[in-house]
Design a protein around this motif. Structure first.
Motif, PDB file in Angstrom:
ATOM      1  N   THR A 100       0.857  -1.175   0.000  1.00  0.00           N
ATOM      2  CA  THR A 100       0.000   0.000   0.000  1.00  0.00           C
ATOM      3  C   THR A 100       0.896   1.230   0.000  1.00  0.00           C
ATOM      4  N   ALA A 127       0.067   3.455  -8.803  1.00  0.00           N
ATOM      5  CA  ALA A 127      -1.276   3.195  -8.288  1.00  0.00           C
ATOM      6  C   ALA A 127      -1.778   1.826  -8.722  1.00  0.00           C
ATOM      7  N   ALA A 128      -1.489   1.443  -9.965  1.00  0.00           N
ATOM      8  CA  ALA A 128      -1.946   0.146 -10.470  1.00  0.00           C
ATOM      9  C   ALA A 128      -1.253  -1.006  -9.747  1.00  0.00           C
ATOM     10  N   VAL A 145      -7.883  11.556 -10.478  1.00  0.00           N
ATOM     11  CA  VAL A 145      -8.923  11.190 -11.456  1.00  0.00           C
ATOM     12  C   VAL A 145      -8.863  12.118 -12.664  1.00  0.00           C
ATOM     13  N   VAL A 150      -5.717   7.411 -11.779  1.00  0.00           N
ATOM     14  CA  VAL A 150      -6.572   6.296 -11.367  1.00  0.00           C
ATOM     15  C   VAL A 150      -7.918   6.450 -12.050  1.00  0.00           C
ATOM     16  N   PRO A 151      -8.633   5.348 -12.307  1.00  0.00           N
ATOM     17  CA  PRO A 151      -9.983   5.465 -12.855  1.00  0.00           C
ATOM     18  C   PRO A 151     -10.933   6.048 -11.820  1.00  0.00           C
ATOM     19  N   ASP A 153     -13.628   5.065 -10.665  1.00  0.00           N
ATOM     20  CA  ASP A 153     -14.240   4.129  -9.720  1.00  0.00           C
ATOM     21  C   ASP A 153     -13.221   3.481  -8.781  1.00  0.00           C
ATOM     22  N   ARG A 154     -11.955   3.908  -8.833  1.00  0.00           N
ATOM     23  CA  ARG A 154     -10.943   3.375  -7.921  1.00  0.00           C
ATOM     24  C   ARG A 154     -11.062   4.073  -6.569  1.00  0.00           C
ATOM     25  N   ALA A 155     -11.152   3.308  -5.514  1.00  0.00           N
ATOM     26  CA  ALA A 155     -11.229   3.882  -4.169  1.00  0.00           C
ATOM     27  C   ALA A 155      -9.860   4.416  -3.762  1.00  0.00           C
ATOM     28  N   VAL A 156      -9.796   5.684  -3.426  1.00  0.00           N
ATOM     29  CA  VAL A 156      -8.567   6.310  -2.924  1.00  0.00           C
ATOM     30  C   VAL A 156      -8.888   6.922  -1.565  1.00  0.00           C
TER      31      VAL A 156
END
Length: 365
Positions: A100, A127-128, A145, A150-151, A153-156
């Protein structure tokens, strides 16, 4: 049950065994120091927490392989000669453990047309590769975003920078120090490294304009100055020369303190002068906390991030609209008390809150 606060919410904390916390990079680098501060607070909550100092970033992969989970504070400028090299290193770490990350210095337009695409690509790879991503402001989460790091819908996770527990409330000393200011002095203080985009040049120009307005109103100014509390960042020594030439042209005395130890730095922030944070591209700034911890309320150029911080720590900064710094300086000169926080001003979330928030997040990451 204890609670932790992000930019807008309070969430319940449930203790969890943290991953191994890997620290790397020069000890006085801002990101490295903050990572150490967070790790120290995690260890206070859990004395069995594992904190590992890795002297050379190239050794991160070998060290990480010895732990099932690790957490790393990432800025590309610490982990390689460029964002590509830094991303490749993080990917290798993620190959040997569950990783992480906390992302710092996230890509944004101020990186320029050449570096922005490189940094976006590098941070997207980081991130990926990571099982979970933290940033220090909602503004940064939106930047990720907006620039396709990150897309959508990716939780950050958003865990704001924390104030030192010893400075959870503003001290009473700053307002007293302001009484020592020369009544005919117009002095602006800018904290941190000198480099392009930090806003030192904007402050020099604004101080010159503010001085002209005060003189036109009948005030005789014995001193007009900008104090850069800090020195140039590596490779930007020539920027100090350019800044000094600009100040000389405008009749402003520029003083650059150079690198200071911690106590001297804190003393400079408490000293006479108007604190200013003129960087228009702040996305997570320890400097704003530095001011607050010394009992000062800085002038801060309005931005999405500044508005977020004003909501997080109400009353701890004075926003001004871009282009209106001279007016803000004149007002602060007329009312020096406006640059000091009332004693006891709440600076939460603290580093202790931050450590608790990380432990909660790690439980589900």
């Amino acid at each position: 049950m204890p609670t932790s606060r992000d930019s807008t919410t309070m969430t319940a904390v449930s203790p969890a065994d943290p991953p191994a916390l890997l620290l790397t990079g020069p000890a006085r680098h801002g990101v490295v120091r903050y990572a150490r501060d967070v790790a120290d607070q995690v260890r206070l909550l859990d004395p069995d927490a594992t904190v590992v100092q890795v002297s050379d970033p190239a050794e991160l992969v070998g060290v990480a392989a010895g732990y099932p989970r690790v957490h790393l504070h990432v800025t590309d400028r610490l982990l390689g000669r460029g964002p590509e090299e830094a991303a490749a290193l993080v990917e290798r770490v993620a190959d040997v453990t569950r990783l992480t990350v906390t992302l710092h210095d996230v890509p944004q337009p101020s990186d320029g047309v050449v570096n922005l695409p490189r940094r976006v690509s590098g941070y997207a790879r980081v991130a990926a590769a990571a099982a979970g991503v933290v940033v220090n402001s909602r503004h940064e989460a939106l930047l990720l975003v907006e620039h396709d790091v990150v897309p959508a819908d990716r939780a950050v996770a958003v865990i704001p920078l924390g104030a030192s527990p010893a400075s959870a409330t503003a001290p009473a000393s700053a307002s007293a120090a302001l009484g020592d200011a020369h009544p005919a002095a117009l002095v602006a203080l800018v904290a941190g490294y000198v480099y392009p985009g930090k806003g030192h040049d904007d402050v020099v120009r604004a101080v010159a304009v503010a001085a002209d307005r005060l003189r036109a109103a009948g005030h005789a100014l014995a001193e007009v100055a900008v104090v850069a509390v800090g020195g140039p960042s590596a490779g930007h020594e020539h920027d100090v020369d350019a800044l000094r030439a600009e100040a000389d042209r405008r009749g402003v005395d520029l003083r650059v303190t150079g690198s200071l130890d911690d106590e001297a730095f804190r003393a400079a922030l408490r000293g006479p002068g108007i604190p200013v944070a003129a960087h228009q591209h702040l996305s997570a700034s320890r400097t704003l906390l530095d001011w607050g911890e010394q009992g000062r309320r800085p002038l801060v150029v309005s931005s999405r991030y500044a508005r977020e911080m004003a909501a997080l720590r109400p009353g701890t900064l004075t926003p001004y609209a871009p282009g209106l710094l001279p007016e803000a300086l004149v007002h602060a000169w007329r009312d020096p008390a406006s640059t000091a926080l009332p004693p006891g001003t709440d600076l939460a979330p603290t580093l202790a809150d931050v450590a608790a928030a990380y432990r909660t997040w790690w439980a589900g990451a």
